[in-house]
Scaffold this active site. Structure first.
Site: not given
Length: 438
Positions: A107, A172
């Site tokens: 991400d 994250e």
């Protein structure tokens, strides 16, 4: 393995990586094109797609892949979104080999061209040897570099020097929701045979000299609220006759640090560990250019040079304000520290020397990287941060990049590391066995 045969093997691996760098960059271009922004709710489907791409890539290598469902989470506005699954992957089960677990995330932070990017952030663009794109260095580039290194051994039909495990997530940048609970649940199963954990999710201290990271900073995020009346008031009618909450807030914030950046909260420095002589010696060889660092930050100059709540309440009480003060800490992360004398770091140091021709800086990172401490605390395994991005890579910023050089040489670094950790691990166990027999 003799040093000559080891060198020949490394040469074969490095030549393959050089010959296929266009393919590796093409793969990174495909990954960067996915707007896997975990912060924006409307892009959650893109994060899901990115997790599938990563799983497919590992499956192509022959890895056993499991996308673990984490359920959903609720946003402050009440909206419920599915959490992206966490990818667990395994490749190799040779009991003679050490098992290395790699953590990464796919991400990214939000990015729009109108925010100041020179190129489309989701179109990987090469300019003067630099590959610009959101996620190029944080963290899609390093994740792919690790996979590329594994792929190189497979393509050359070489025996795998280590067993691989993968933990890749898609949240994250939004706090790794659900990850710690999953690690705890899998500690006695998935992580039971893991010897070492490697994270490549940070940067060097220099633009040119590699680094190994053995520590990262913790943080504490506080909300400070000052409440005045129970309703909105007209500034002209009531201004000057009520105790303005903004003035209280300004005074409170002004009491926290002085103009040099020194924290003014009494006792705040009491728990700071003293610098050891061993670390002091490490720092002497660090390549750190203050001017280079300032340019990377885009600023003109730097500052040189439950206590927070108590301090703010004390300052507030001295103002004799009728307003209400509320101080809360919604987020706090402890620092992470590893043993830089660990076998893991020696293997990485040797690999860096092989690929880059010099020993790395051993550094503590100013970033807060919760997953490092999370993995170390939950699994009780050796954890190392092995970055391949340079200090000017611009993570979380406009024009994020990874240079072609760092991406390709980083792939070689990971491959060389596989060989080094395998050798040192075997040597350690042979020595231990000999001592036990004697």
């Amino acid at each position: 393995m003799s040093s000559s045969s080891s060198s020949a093997l490394e040469m074969e691996i490095f030549q393959y990586i050089d010959a296929h760098q266009s393919d590796f960059i093409k793969d990174l271009k495909e990954w960067v094109a996915v707007e896997s922004d975990s912060v924006q709710p409307h892009l959650r489907k893109e994060v899901m797609h990115m997790m599938t791409l990563a799983a497919d890539r590992l499956a192509t290598l022959g890895a056993t892949v499991n996308l673990v469902n984490l359920g959903s989470h609720q946003l402050p506005d009440g909206q419920v979104l599915p959490l992206p699954p966490v990818l667990f992957g395994e490749l190799g089960k040779d009991p003679q080999n050490p098992t290395v677990c790699f953590y990464g995330h796919v991400d990214v932070q939000p990015a729009k061209k109108e925010d100041g990017w020179d190129t489309d952030p989701y179109t990987l663009t090469e300019v003067d040897g630099n590959l610009y794109g959101r996620g190029a260095t944080d963290n899609k580039g390093p994740v792919l570099a690790w996979i590329n290194a594994v792929e190189t051994f497979r393509a050359l039909k070489l025996a795998m020097p280590v067993n691989f495990k993968f933990v890749i997530e898609g949240m994250e940048e939004a706090g790794s929701l659900g990850l710690e609970k999953l690690l705890e649940e899998e500690n006695q199963s998935f992580f039971s045979d893991v010897d070492y954990i490697v994270i490549s999710d940070n940067l060097w201290l220099s633009n040119k000299k590699p680094a190994l990271t053995y520590g990262s900073r913790g943080n504490a995020c506080f909300f400070v609220e000052v409440e005045c009346g129970s309703k909105d008031l007209h500034s002209g009618t009531f201004g000057g006759i009520i105790h303005e909450p903004l003035l209280d807030l300004i005074a409170l914030l002004d009491s926290l640090v002085d103009s040099t950046g020194h924290i003014l909260i009494p006792g705040i420095y009491d728990s700071v560990a003293a610098l050891t002589e061993e670390e002091r010696n490490l720092y002497e060889s660090i390549e750190f250019d203050l001017e280079e660092h300032r340019n990377n930050c885009g600023v003109k100059k730097f500052l040189y040079g439950t206590k927070v709540v108590e301090h703010l309440e004390g300052v507030f009480s001295k103002r004799n304000s009728p307003n209400k003060l509320k101080v809360s800490m919604p987020l706090g992360v402890k620092p992470w520290l590893a043993d830089f004398n660990d076998l893991l770091y020696e293997a990485a140091r040797r690999a860096i020397k092989t690929v880059f021709g010099e020993d790395p800086d051993f550094i503590r990172d100013g970033s807060t990287i919760p997953v490092a401490r999370m993995f170390q605390t939950v699994t009780q395994k050796s954890v190392m941060m092995l970055p391949i991005g340079a200090a000017d890579a611009g993570e979380h910023s406009q024009n994020e990049k990874i240079s072609r050089h760092n991406y390709i040489e980083g792939t070689k670094l990971f491959a060389a590391f596989f060989l080094e950790i395998s050798k040192l691990h075997r040597d350690l166990h042979e020595t231990s066995h000999t001592e036990t027999v004697n």
